[in-house]
Design a protein around this motif. Sequence first.
Motif, PDB file in Angstrom:
ATOM      1  N   MET A   1       0.844  -1.172   0.000  1.00  0.00           N
ATOM      2  CA  MET A   1       0.000   0.000   0.000  1.00  0.00           C
ATOM      3  C   MET A   1       0.893   1.240   0.000  1.00  0.00           C
ATOM      4  N   LYS A   2       0.600   2.154  -0.886  1.00  0.00           N
ATOM      5  CA  LYS A   2       1.404   3.360  -1.026  1.00  0.00           C
ATOM      6  C   LYS A   2       0.922   4.399  -0.017  1.00  0.00           C
ATOM      7  N   HIS A   3       1.856   5.020   0.703  1.00  0.00           N
ATOM      8  CA  HIS A   3       1.507   6.040   1.682  1.00  0.00           C
ATOM      9  C   HIS A   3       1.363   7.388   0.997  1.00  0.00           C
ATOM     10  N   VAL A   4       0.259   8.051   1.300  1.00  0.00           N
ATOM     11  CA  VAL A   4      -0.013   9.364   0.730  1.00  0.00           C
ATOM     12  C   VAL A   4       0.350  10.413   1.765  1.00  0.00           C
ATOM     13  N   ARG A   5       1.075  11.420   1.332  1.00  0.00           N
ATOM     14  CA  ARG A   5       1.473  12.489   2.240  1.00  0.00           C
ATOM     15  C   ARG A   5       0.288  13.412   2.518  1.00  0.00           C
ATOM     16  N   ILE A   6      -0.004  13.655   3.786  1.00  0.00           N
ATOM     17  CA  ILE A   6      -1.099  14.524   4.168  1.00  0.00           C
ATOM     18  C   ILE A   6      -0.579  15.953   4.171  1.00  0.00           C
ATOM     19  N   PRO A   7      -1.271  16.868   3.477  1.00  0.00           N
ATOM     20  CA  PRO A   7      -0.774  18.251   3.438  1.00  0.00           C
ATOM     21  C   PRO A   7      -0.906  18.920   4.808  1.00  0.00           C
ATOM     22  N   ASP A   8       0.010  19.844   5.075  1.00  0.00           N
ATOM     23  CA  ASP A   8       0.006  20.594   6.326  1.00  0.00           C
ATOM     24  C   ASP A   8      -0.831  21.849   6.111  1.00  0.00           C
ATOM     25  N   PHE A   9      -2.074  21.850   6.630  1.00  0.00           N
ATOM     26  CA  PHE A   9      -2.986  22.954   6.397  1.00  0.00           C
ATOM     27  C   PHE A   9      -2.722  24.139   7.312  1.00  0.00           C
ATOM     28  N   SER A  10      -1.810  24.000   8.269  1.00  0.00           N
ATOM     29  CA  SER A  10      -1.505  25.118   9.156  1.00  0.00           C
ATOM     30  C   SER A  10      -0.558  26.119   8.493  1.00  0.00           C
ATOM     31  N   GLN A  11       0.019  25.762   7.362  1.00  0.00           N
ATOM     32  CA  GLN A  11       0.933  26.647   6.647  1.00  0.00           C
ATOM     33  C   GLN A  11       0.222  27.251   5.437  1.00  0.00           C
ATOM     34  N   PRO A  12       0.608  28.480   5.051  1.00  0.00           N
ATOM     35  CA  PRO A  12      -0.034  29.063   3.866  1.00  0.00           C
ATOM     36  C   PRO A  12       0.305  28.271   2.612  1.00  0.00           C
ATOM     37  N   VAL A  13      -0.625  28.276   1.695  1.00  0.00           N
ATOM     38  CA  VAL A  13      -0.454  27.546   0.442  1.00  0.00           C
ATOM     39  C   VAL A  13       0.461  28.353  -0.470  1.00  0.00           C
ATOM     40  N   PRO A  14       1.471  27.732  -1.048  1.00  0.00           N
ATOM     41  CA  PRO A  14       2.314  28.476  -1.987  1.00  0.00           C
ATOM     42  C   PRO A  14       1.510  28.846  -3.230  1.00  0.00           C
ATOM     43  N   VAL A  15       1.692  30.069  -3.687  1.00  0.00           N
ATOM     44  CA  VAL A  15       0.948  30.570  -4.834  1.00  0.00           C
ATOM     45  C   VAL A  15       1.866  30.618  -6.036  1.00  0.00           C
ATOM     46  N   ARG A  16       1.375  30.032  -7.134  1.00  0.00           N
ATOM     47  CA  ARG A  16       2.161  30.137  -8.367  1.00  0.00           C
ATOM     48  C   ARG A  16       1.984  31.519  -8.943  1.00  0.00           C
ATOM     49  N   SER A  17       3.026  32.076  -9.455  1.00  0.00           N
ATOM     50  CA  SER A  17       2.976  33.437  -9.948  1.00  0.00           C
ATOM     51  C   SER A  17       3.350  33.480 -11.421  1.00  0.00           C
ATOM     52  N   ASP A  18       2.676  34.387 -12.132  1.00  0.00           N
ATOM     53  CA  ASP A  18       3.032  34.610 -13.527  1.00  0.00           C
ATOM     54  C   ASP A  18       4.153  35.642 -13.629  1.00  0.00           C
ATOM     55  N   SER A  19       4.317  36.412 -12.578  1.00  0.00           N
ATOM     56  CA  SER A  19       5.333  37.453 -12.585  1.00  0.00           C
ATOM     57  C   SER A  19       6.438  37.089 -11.586  1.00  0.00           C
ATOM     58  N   PRO A  20       7.628  36.782 -12.076  1.00  0.00           N
ATOM     59  CA  PRO A  20       8.704  36.415 -11.142  1.00  0.00           C
ATOM     60  C   PRO A  20       9.188  37.612 -10.329  1.00  0.00           C
ATOM     61  N   ARG A  21       8.925  38.820 -10.814  1.00  0.00           N
ATOM     62  CA  ARG A  21       9.405  40.024 -10.143  1.00  0.00           C
ATOM     63  C   ARG A  21       8.613  40.312  -8.864  1.00  0.00           C
ATOM     64  N   THR A  22       7.291  40.280  -8.925  1.00  0.00           N
ATOM     65  CA  THR A  22       6.480  40.643  -7.768  1.00  0.00           C
ATOM     66  C   THR A  22       6.008  39.436  -6.971  1.00  0.00           C
ATOM     67  N   GLY A  23       5.923  38.285  -7.588  1.00  0.00           N
ATOM     68  CA  GLY A  23       5.428  37.117  -6.898  1.00  0.00           C
ATOM     69  C   GLY A  23       3.913  37.112  -6.774  1.00  0.00           C
ATOM     70  N   ARG A  24       3.245  38.030  -7.467  1.00  0.00           N
ATOM     71  CA  ARG A  24       1.787  38.094  -7.423  1.00  0.00           C
ATOM     72  C   ARG A  24       1.206  37.630  -8.737  1.00  0.00           C
ATOM     73  N   ARG A  25       0.046  37.044  -8.659  1.00  0.00           N
ATOM     74  CA  ARG A  25      -0.617  36.588  -9.881  1.00  0.00           C
ATOM     75  C   ARG A  25      -1.206  37.758 -10.631  1.00  0.00           C
ATOM     76  N   ARG A  26      -1.155  37.697 -11.911  1.00  0.00           N
ATOM     77  CA  ARG A  26      -1.759  38.721 -12.756  1.00  0.00           C
ATOM     78  C   ARG A  26      -3.196  38.319 -13.016  1.00  0.00           C
ATOM     79  N   LEU A  27      -4.138  39.227 -12.732  1.00  0.00           N
ATOM     80  CA  LEU A  27      -5.531  38.935 -12.979  1.00  0.00           C
ATOM     81  C   LEU A  27      -5.835  39.084 -14.464  1.00  0.00           C
ATOM     82  N   THR A  28      -6.750  38.266 -14.936  1.00  0.00           N
ATOM     83  CA  THR A  28      -7.078  38.316 -16.353  1.00  0.00           C
ATOM     84  C   THR A  28      -8.107  39.409 -16.648  1.00  0.00           C
TER      85      THR A  28
END
Length: 93
Positions: A1-28
Amino acid sequence: MKHVRIPDFSQPVPVRSDSPRTGRRRLTADGRFLNLPNEPVPGEIEPWQAVTPVRPDTAHSRSLRFLDTAGELLAAVAIIGGGMVLTGLASLL
């Protein structure tokens, strides 16, 4: 049986960014619609609505309130009386 890693919900979720400079997502959305003016919030009252209206105690306002109360009483009598008549008719069957 393969063990599945349980995510740590006490930490903020990393956000993928379209802009490497600001680290913020660009809204469409179009930039014109991002900063809207202050619009009224539903359920919020205007300052002029916070003033309590004072109902004048004149003969005209009293007559309207009397007619309103008389109409409510007449409707109650009709509903209750109609129910009693229908109950009486049902007992005859």
